[in-house]
Scaffold this active site. Sequence first.
Site, short mmCIF file in Angstrom:
data_model
loop_
_atom_site.label_atom_id
_atom_site.label_comp_id
_atom_site.label_asym_id
_atom_site.label_seq_id
_atom_site.Cartn_x
_atom_site.Cartn_y
_atom_site.Cartn_z
N CYS B 139 0.71 -1.41 0.02
CA CYS B 139 0.00 0.36 -0.24
C CYS B 139 0.81 1.55 -0.10
O CYS B 139 0.71 1.65 -1.01
CB CYS B 139 -0.99 0.09 1.35
N HIS B 140 2.01 1.12 1.29
CA HIS B 140 2.47 2.32 1.10
C HIS B 140 3.82 2.18 1.11
O HIS B 140 4.71 3.29 1.01
CB HIS B 140 1.83 3.60 2.31
N GLY B 141 4.41 1.56 0.76
CA GLY B 141 6.01 0.92 0.86
C GLY B 141 6.73 0.38 1.83
O GLY B 141 7.96 1.04 1.87
#
Lengths: 422, 175
Positions: B139-141
């Site tokens: 999702c956001h690394g």
Amino acid sequence: MAGHGEYQPKNPILKWFERRLPVLSFMHGSFVAFPVPRNLNYWWTFGAILSFMLVVQIVTGIVLVMHYTPTSAGAFDSVEHIMRDVNYGWLLRYLHANGGSMFFLAVYIHIFRGLYYGSYKEPREILWILGVIIFVLMMATAFMGYVLPWGQMSFWAATVITNLFTAIPGAGRAITQWLWGGYSVDQPTLQRFFALHYLLPFMIVGVVVLHIWALHHVGQGNPVGIDVKSERDTMPFTPYATVKDNFALICFMILFAWFVFYIPNYLSHPDNYIPANPLQTPPHIVPEWYFLPFYAILRAIPNKLMGVLALFGSIAVLAFLPWLDTSKVRSARFRPLFKQFFWVLLVVCIGLGYLGSKPAEGGYVIVARILTAYYFLHFLVILPALGYLETPRPLPASISEPVLPKTRAAAAMSTRTPVRKG
Amino acid sequence: MATTNTAEQPTRRDFLYIATSMVGAVGAVAAAWPLINQMNPDASVLALSSTEVDLTPIVEGQILTVKWRGKPVFISHRTKKEIEEARAVKLSDLPDPQTDEARVKKDKEQWLVVIGICTHLGCVPLGHEGDYDGWFCPCHGSQYDTSGRIRKGPAPANLEIPPYEFASDTAIRIG
């Protein structure tokens, strides 16, 4: 501003009714005789378009509820049942799903109209803040509605958004579990989102009534941004604004119909046709297009709490706009510097939307950080400073002066009914 | 009785107004509480508290995902190399400092049991991915190491350890 009481029904039954509840003269004063500035352009038709979209969403939503099942086991299948078995179910669902996007498209145009023409300035601060409240309610409604089909995107959107609240120090986890009704997004979450998704549109109706009330109390703004000074500056709402609103509405409906009938899934994600799976996150999750700029702001900031605060702050800052913009001149037409910054802001917002759809890595993150910083800079530094630094161009003496030819204006002045000839 | 001095402040009537409205406010809060508390996890949700997992089918290097309280739990059978990697890291290099020893049971260091929920915004990270051989959140690394500790990205904390114990040498009970 609305002068009701002038209207007297002829029919004796209506007369009898009017004496007991003056709703007819009220409607007449608000939507027929109501004076609107004569220079309104098509950007002013989005209020009517938005009212129409709200009705479309409520009507299609109510009939969809007649076939939908708000359970984690049955929701996905019931949506497919609507699509395949229910008479015109496909049409109703596509109208409702694309209607959400059209609603946001219209509201963004409406908001940027307000930014360009300074619609938030004295005496329209409350009108503007009510609009920001409607926008927030719309976002909550759209988010919860997106969860209802219980596909993969629904489930993971619900998970990511509710997890924003875990960023609250201390009570975050307790609040999140309270929102979920469990330890993760599950049946209780779906059922309460369904209840709230049904409730919130009616709260929007309530705030819209206040919004229109405030609008009719202070009067509409207009593209030159100066106050109505005489009757010559205005025209009656009906037929002039009514016809203009309806024409714009029909054009907007063509766009809406194009999406519904030709590309009904263009704005959604294929992953949402996979049933929700709590054990597997799709490889690339993105929100609906209308949330992308805010999503980019959330991801641009490396700290979780700060990211969440920036996300909410980017919306909250709009409510303070009437006091952040220090210029006395409303319309960007007479503000040469502000006008340029307005277009930069629009490009920045679209850029953030683009970045929100891209993975959060490498150069995308760096650009998203720059644009996020600019977004806040625009509202918190540039707007307050511009009021002092900028020299506005001279304003016309009245609304009618630039639009009415001198001779006609003079001739019109001599007659008693100049307004209706416009 | 009409001799009450009106200049006298606060009057008996002021006291009654304040006392009545205070009681009313307390009543309103008391009435609101059931409406708010009904949203908290209910008895049937609380009842689903423990899961037993047999570890024998999990081969070395494999990560098994089981469901506990509606959430994924990762059971990682770590290789020697993975354990060494986790133990070689200096605590000062970690955003949320915690030793690998503190995250596993003594003499069972090949078994790492963590809740498979990214501590950022709740996505399920992918196993054997990322720069640290651990988990990568799509999702956001956020990136986690072989001990489930946060190394890089927006997540603020390590993957959470659920309460669990070894029921036997080859089975654990979570919850």
